[in-house]
Design a protein around this motif. Structure first.
Motif: not given
Length: 431
Positions: A256, A338, A341
């Motif tokens: 990530m 998450v 992202m």
């Protein structure tokens, strides 16, 4: 041959700590210390250790230190007796003259450290471990470890000391029945021990005993729990069934980090160097440094700026969460990273689409940006489908874990029960 009267005086002096009488009796008969024997073949050091008379022990070892190396009829040395009674000072004196006694085993095949663990004498355990950590590695009958003894006798303090000193290599060891200390703690209803092992992540693998039962199945079979205690222990054991994020998160967060740094770089570069470039000189309609497309395609430029801003801020948020190691503290922070992202990926995709609309020429009188829009929408749909698939897959593995542990699925939310029904339908359908 020592008379019964002298033997009784000597025993009383050793048990009561009367050094003066002991010295007087020894002066009258210098061989008294060497030859006297009490019931169970015990000597003066056994008696003094049993009654905690450190002054007697100190005096006797001056006359005959070899007595510290003599065991009684139960194969117990004076050190075994002192450890069992919890007399730290006497243990230190005996170890100074007979350090090898810490390795000897009594009639129950236990060394002094095993006895200290059973009795919960933490200070004595620490002193023995300073002699050698290998004492804790010594095996016991039925393949038990010293940690099994701690749990069997409810000595949580001793258990913590051993695990802190030795690490967690013995935590997952099992006995001849295949039971770990967690099995044993569940069977004996030791909530604090279970909480310590689970919350501090001491259990590294899921184990089954010789009957193929996990600790959760042992809990379901145990009649010793009240409804409240059962619920508390069950909640703790369920943590072990969830996939451990300790090994997964570092890999995911590294990936990530690479992705969001790349997106942040793209968004920043796209902002300071927009497609079409910037004006180099001042004119009546614009100034040097202004974006060219801000004048040629003002509407698209606004979309481009918004998309770049969203991509940069969301990727910056993900970088901030990852660099502060927040995901390792709380799973909610990992989910936020998450989602950030994902937002940055979609925003940079829209930025790409806006840039293409401005810079691409026409092909056969059809603007290429229409093809680009279709491609971008397809990518977004694929991205959403991928997240949906991963979400359903995580629920599937969660369902399989609950089936293996024989959990009650009726307490889950309705949407999860619907998913479970679908999973079961596909697994049991005819091929």
């Amino acid at each position: 041959m020592v008379s019964e009267v002298v033997e009784k005086k000597l025993y009383d002096a050793a048990s009561k700590g009367d050094v003066a009488i002991l010295v007087r009796l020894v002066e009258e008969d210098p061989y008294l210390v060497h030859g006297v024997s009490f019931p169970f073949s015990r000597n003066l050091l056994h008696v003094a250790a049993m009654h905690g008379q450190a002054s007697i022990v100190e005096e006797v070892v001056k006359y005959n230190p070899r007595l510290a190396r003599i065991s009684d009829s139960q194969k117990s040395s004076p050190l075994h007796i002192a450890v069992e009674e919890g007399h730290l000072e006497i243990c230190q004196k005996l170890l100074s003259v007979a350090p090898e006694a810490c390795w000897w085993r009594d009639c129950h095949d236990m060394n002094p450290l095993h006895i200290a663990a059973i009795k919960g004498h933490v200070e004595i355990m620490e002193h023995l471990l300073e002699e050698s950590h290998l004492l804790a590695m010594e095996g016991l009958p039925r393949k038990e470890t010293v940690l099994h003894l701690c749990v069997k006798h409810g000595q949580l303090g001793a258990l913590k000391v051993l695990i802190d000193r030795l690490g967690a290599e013995l935590v997952d060891a099992d006995d001849e029945n295949g039971e770990t200390i967690l099995h044993m703690a569940v069977r004996s209803n030791q909530l604090e021990t279970i909480q310590y092992l689970v919350d501090n992540k001491k259990i590294k693998r899921r184990t089954r005993n010789i009957r193929g039962h996990t600790p959760l199945q042992v809990l379901n079979e145990s009649p010793r729990y009240t409804a409240t205690r059962y619920s508390e222990v069950r909640k703790l054991l369920l943590k072990l069934l969830r996939p451990s994020l300790d090994k997964i998160l570092p890999k995911w967060t590294n990936t990530m980090m690479v992705v969001v740094i790349l997106i942040a770089t793209m968004a920043f570069q796209n902002s300071i160097n927009p497609p079409g470039g910037i004006w180099q000189e001042d004119t009546s309609s614009h100034k040097a440094g202004d974006a060219v497309i801000a004048h040629t395609h003002p509407h698209i430029y606004r979309y481009l700026v918004h998309a770049n801003t969203v991509a940069f801020i969301s990727s910056f948020l993900a970088i901030l969460l990852i660099t502060t190691e927040a995901p390792s503290v709380n799973i909610c922070f990992w989910r936020m990273a998450v989602y950030a992202m994902a937002v940055s990926m979609m925003a940079i995709t829209l930025s790409y689409a806006a840039s293409t609309m401005v810079t691409a020429p026409n092909i056969k009188n059809k603007p290429i940006h229409l093809i680009t829009i279709i491609f971008i929408l397809a990518c977004l749909v694929a991205f959403v489908l991928m997240f949906l698939f991963l979400h359903l897959l995580s629920h599937y593995f969660n369902w399989k874990a609950k089936i293996r542990s024989q959990e009650d699925l009726t307490t889950d939310p309705l949407y999860k029960r619907i998913l479970y029904w679908i999973y079961q339908h596909f697994e049991t359908r005819d091929v």
